[in-house]
Write an enzyme that holds these catalytic residues in place. Sequence first.
Site, short mmCIF file in Angstrom:
data_model
loop_
_atom_site.label_atom_id
_atom_site.label_comp_id
_atom_site.label_asym_id
_atom_site.label_seq_id
_atom_site.Cartn_x
_atom_site.Cartn_y
_atom_site.Cartn_z
N LYS A 1 0.71 -1.15 -0.04
CA LYS A 1 0.07 -0.13 0.10
C LYS A 1 1.01 1.28 0.02
O LYS A 1 1.92 1.15 0.07
CB LYS A 1 -0.88 0.05 1.42
CG LYS A 1 -2.05 -1.09 1.14
CD LYS A 1 -3.02 -1.21 2.03
CE LYS A 1 -4.17 -1.92 1.72
NZ LYS A 1 -5.41 -2.16 2.95
N ARG B 1 -3.14 -10.12 5.71
CA ARG B 1 -3.43 -10.23 4.43
C ARG B 1 -2.21 -9.72 3.17
O ARG B 1 -2.06 -8.37 3.55
CB ARG B 1 -4.74 -9.34 4.11
CG ARG B 1 -5.33 -9.37 2.71
CD ARG B 1 -6.75 -8.69 2.78
NE ARG B 1 -7.32 -8.93 1.50
CZ ARG B 1 -7.05 -7.99 0.34
NH1 ARG B 1 -6.19 -6.98 0.56
NH2 ARG B 1 -7.67 -7.97 -0.92
#
Length: 279
Positions: free
Chosen positions: A219, A253
């Site tokens: 991210k 995740r």
Amino acid sequence: MQFKDKCLDLSSPRVMGILNVTPDSFSDGGTFNMLENGLAQTGLMLSEGADIIDIGGESTRPGAQDVSIQQELDRVIPVIESICQRFDTIISIDTSKAQVMTEAINAGASLINDVRALQENGALEAAVAAKVPVCLMHMQGQPRVMQQNPHYEDVVKDVMAFLQQRIAICRKAGIAGEQIIVDPGFGFGKSLEHNYQMLANFEKFHRLNVPVLAGMSRKSMLGHLLQREIGQRLAGNVAVATVAAQKGAQIIRVHDVKETVDAVKIINMINACRNNNER
């Protein structure tokens, strides 16, 4: 935690492998949206130690465009059915749409992972009827605009308050407490500082008394801090996953399964040695 006919021990961190069957996801858009490519990637992630495969048919990156229910179904249902035929694993469906939830569960998925925390029309009812675990994520705003000046009085307290409210609503609707997972929503309506404040205080989310998922893989909280492009964030991915594991994340995740599984094994060994010394 019970996932249909499979039970997953969450006493130590488990790794969720990401399978985006979309043309426009921020990290791997278009890479695995062909069925055979998706199946090959699933097999690879499972061989590397993934415990759950999380399948998404709609990108939730900043600025992402909405897709129709039929588009999303066409993307995810054949993949879920094929994975069920070839592999013995827990499948998570990453969606906010009630119909997609229902059809994905019927096709073989056993976890609903919703970035909108079951707030869309019919989603809560669909999750109750499905009788599978749910993951409730916090997001401020909507994907198209969520990164436009996000604001919190106290990001950790505000996110916890939202998740606590959603847990209560889900339990009242008929979802058992032991079937609920929460996700603070790194990168979803949070500034760079907000994300790292949440990671620094990640252990506080355990006060919600449900398992906590950490999703930071590739991210912008890594890219902006480290000045690395998406394909150059592996070291950052492993670093934040390690911190989350140290702080008790039950599910991590990730895109990079093998490296994360290695990090989790080290954390597990450290914890085992610590526990032995305390006896």
